[in-house]
Design a protein around this motif. Structure first.
Motif, mmCIF file in Angstrom:
data_model
loop_
_atom_site.group_PDB
_atom_site.id
_atom_site.type_symbol
_atom_site.label_atom_id
_atom_site.label_comp_id
_atom_site.label_asym_id
_atom_site.label_seq_id
_atom_site.Cartn_x
_atom_site.Cartn_y
_atom_site.Cartn_z
ATOM 1 N N PRO A 100 0.821 -1.217 0.000
ATOM 2 C CA PRO A 100 0.000 0.000 0.000
ATOM 3 C C PRO A 100 0.847 1.256 0.000
ATOM 4 N N PRO A 101 0.473 2.255 -0.791
ATOM 5 C CA PRO A 101 1.181 3.539 -0.746
ATOM 6 C C PRO A 101 0.871 4.279 0.546
ATOM 7 N N PHE A 102 1.626 5.340 0.798
ATOM 8 C CA PHE A 102 1.457 6.095 2.041
ATOM 9 C C PHE A 102 0.048 6.680 2.155
ATOM 10 N N ALA A 103 -0.580 7.008 1.012
ATOM 11 C CA ALA A 103 -1.934 7.569 1.044
ATOM 12 C C ALA A 103 -2.912 6.594 1.691
ATOM 13 N N HIS A 104 -2.737 5.294 1.446
ATOM 14 C CA HIS A 104 -3.598 4.290 2.075
ATOM 15 C C HIS A 104 -3.393 4.294 3.585
ATOM 16 N N LEU A 105 -2.125 4.296 3.990
ATOM 17 C CA LEU A 105 -1.817 4.298 5.422
ATOM 18 C C LEU A 105 -2.401 5.531 6.099
ATOM 19 N N LEU A 106 -2.193 6.678 5.510
ATOM 20 C CA LEU A 106 -2.689 7.919 6.103
ATOM 21 C C LEU A 106 -4.203 7.921 6.201
ATOM 22 N N TYR A 107 -4.870 7.484 5.143
ATOM 23 C CA TYR A 107 -6.327 7.493 5.153
ATOM 24 C C TYR A 107 -6.882 6.588 6.253
ATOM 25 N N LEU A 108 -6.350 5.381 6.344
ATOM 26 C CA LEU A 108 -6.879 4.464 7.349
ATOM 27 C C LEU A 108 -6.536 4.920 8.756
ATOM 28 N N ARG A 109 -5.327 5.478 8.944
ATOM 29 C CA ARG A 109 -4.994 6.012 10.270
ATOM 30 C C ARG A 109 -5.980 7.120 10.661
ATOM 31 N N LEU A 110 -6.307 7.974 9.711
ATOM 32 C CA LEU A 110 -7.216 9.077 10.004
ATOM 33 C C LEU A 110 -8.629 8.571 10.277
ATOM 34 N N THR A 111 -9.045 7.469 9.619
ATOM 35 C CA THR A 111 -10.382 6.930 9.912
ATOM 36 C C THR A 111 -10.470 6.420 11.347
#
Length: 518
Positions: A100-111
């Motif tokens: 997963p790219p960083f955008a995936h990690l950031l999005y899920l962390r923010l959820t």
């Protein structure tokens, strides 16, 4: 209509919101940290519930991360997936990208951080509770700053804050006397994560006696029907579509995979740790005495999730055995909830029920200690005995989760989170009870120095907590120096066993307190 928020209640709510803001800043700093396979699980569920129709959610086998939470959590994942294509279309595509790219990690962390707003809302409601004395700010901060919750949700990666928010919301309604709302919110929690079923017997006993009984036959029967209809409506909203699809058996096979075995790969620090170790000691002694005892290779210590190998000497434990032990351990609490159903005790009773499930349940995950440590934080300052117990329990519970964060870059983080929380409790508890020992019926020693010194937890408790430092020193330094690469699972066994001793003490302490004081 509820009365407007009083100035003290408004101040407590503002302080709780400030504490949440501080916790959110810490969560944002933890975004780049380690993530477990649970990240891959929830990333796949996000894509699954977005890309596939509901009739395929519990039958899809295109990934090893099959959906095994109840429908409301699936709907929750679907809700979180709606804005995802705006960030990256591959977030909601099946199959998901391997890396997963960083955008995936950031999005899920923010959820995860966003869903914690439900926890904040429940804490704010509990802060302005008008039916009991005002909860101190520290009791609310202990929930929002829980290092175990930060480690599990915002490093390891899960959504326990959202689920604990539902539980605390239900407990708030019960404390207020709004039993119907409390029962329906708890039903919603069960439809989000079924492991909270362990608290259902307490809810049933309490609601039956407090809401339905003692109001005349007709009115009581009417309330029973109303409660049953409300809970049934919640379950129907969750499960009816899958009954329509003819998948209810498949769904329940996902929710209750009893083939996973008695213990998780990393043993939760509960009663079964002692049972397994006793079996191994007996097998070793009997073999030394000449008995032909077969010891299964890597039994329980292979680090694998699956049906555990048979015991060498002691009887094999079955799911029904663990169920009966949980109910037996819970019985004194059920009797109390039935005979004297008082709202002021409901948090303690539900926490104890979750403790029983943790101590004696089947395939218990170490993360399940959150289910009782978080609610107990709310009553940690009710008296000095509760403060001492929570101080001890929260440290043991948090330390038992250390093996989940095993990479070097997270080591200092988890240690600092625990030490900071322990210092906060020590200063907060000793200051509070030294300054307010005569207020609100606190029956504590009137000497402030007695509270501030070692007697706050006693020499036995202090010695036990210092033992945690010794276990950690062995695990991080001396194990490799002394044993090299041999017995790699030994540090995990030591943590589970040692924390299991502390958890057994906590269970017994809660049991005695409930029998004597509720």
């Amino acid at each position: 209509m509820a009365a407007s928020t009083s100035p003290p209640a408004a101040a407590a709510a503002a302080a709780a919101a400030w504490a949440f803001a501080v916790a959110t800043c810490v969560k944002l700093l933890l975004v780049p940290t380690y993530r477990s396979t649970d990240f891959d699980v929830h990333r796949y569920w996000l894509a699954l519930t977005h890309a596939l129709p509901a009739r395929q959610w519990y039958t899809d086998t295109s990934s090893q991360w099959t959906l095994d939470y109840p429908p409301f959590f699936a709907y929750f994942s679907r809700l979180l997936s709606l804005p995802a294509p705006l960030v990256d279309a591959t977030l909601v595509s099946v199959p998901v990208p391997d890396s997963p790219p960083f955008a995936h990690l950031l999005y899920l962390r923010l959820t995860v951080a966003f869903s914690d707003l439900l926890l904040l809302g429940s804490v704010l409601l509990l802060a302005r509770d008008a039916r009991r004395r005002q909860r101190p700010f520290l009791a609310l901060a202990l929930v929002l700053w829980s290092p175990a919750l930060l480690a599990v949700d915002h490093v390891h990666f899960q959504y326990n804050g959202f689920l604990m928010g539902l539980l605390l919301l239900s407990l708030y309604f019960l404390e207020q006397g709004w039993d119907l709302a409390g029962g329906m919110v708890f039903a919603s929690l069960l439809c989000s994560k079924h492991l909270f079923l362990v608290a259902a017997p307490v809810y049933f006993m309490y609601l039956f006696r407090h809401y339905c009984c003692g109001r005349g036959v007709v009115k009581g029967l009417g309330r029973l029907v109303l409660m049953g209809a409300g809970v049934a409506a919640v379950f129907a909203a969750a499960f009816a579509p899958f009954v329509y699809y003819g998948q209810i058996q498949q769904l329940f096979s996902r929710l209750f995979p009893f083939g996973r075995g008695l213990c998780h790969a990393y043993w939760a620090p509960n009663f079964w740790v002692f049972y397994i170790i006793f079996d191994k000691i007996l097998a070793f002694l009997l073999r030394r005495l000449g008995f032909n005892i077969a010891i299964p290779e890597a039994s329980f210590t292979g680090g694998l999730v699956g049906d555990s190998s048979p015991f060498a000497v002691l009887p094999k434990v079955t799911p029904i055995t663990t169920f009966l032990m949980v109910i037996l351990a819970m019985t004194p609490c059920l009797v109390k909830a039935f005979s004297n159903p008082q709202p002021k005790h409901i948090i303690r009773w539900v926490s104890y029920a979750c403790t029983c499930g943790f101590m004696f349940g089947w395939h218990v995950h170490e993360k399940a200690s959150l289910h009782f440590t978080i609610p107990l934080a709310l009553i940690a300052m009710d008296n000095l005995h509760d403060a001492r117990h929570y101080f001890f329990l929260s440290i043991v519970s948090c330390y038992s989760l250390f093996p989940l964060l095993f990479e070097n870059q997270e080591y200092l983080i988890k240690v600092m989170l625990l030490l900071t929380y322990a210092a906060l409790m020590w200063v907060g508890f000793t200051s509070h009870f030294a300054a307010n020992s005569d207020q609100e019926g606190k029956k504590v020693n009137r000497s402030g120095s007695t509270v501030k010194k070692n007697s706050f937890i006693g020499w036995i408790g202090l010695s036990y907590l210092l033992g945690i430092a010794a276990i950690e020193l062995w695990s991080q330094v001396f194990h490799h120096l002394v044993l090299g690469d041999r017995l790699p699972f030994l540090p995990l066994i030591m943590v589970s066993f040692y924390c299991g001793v502390g958890m057994m003490y906590s269970w017994l302490w809660q049991l005695v307190y409930i029998v004597r004081h509720t």
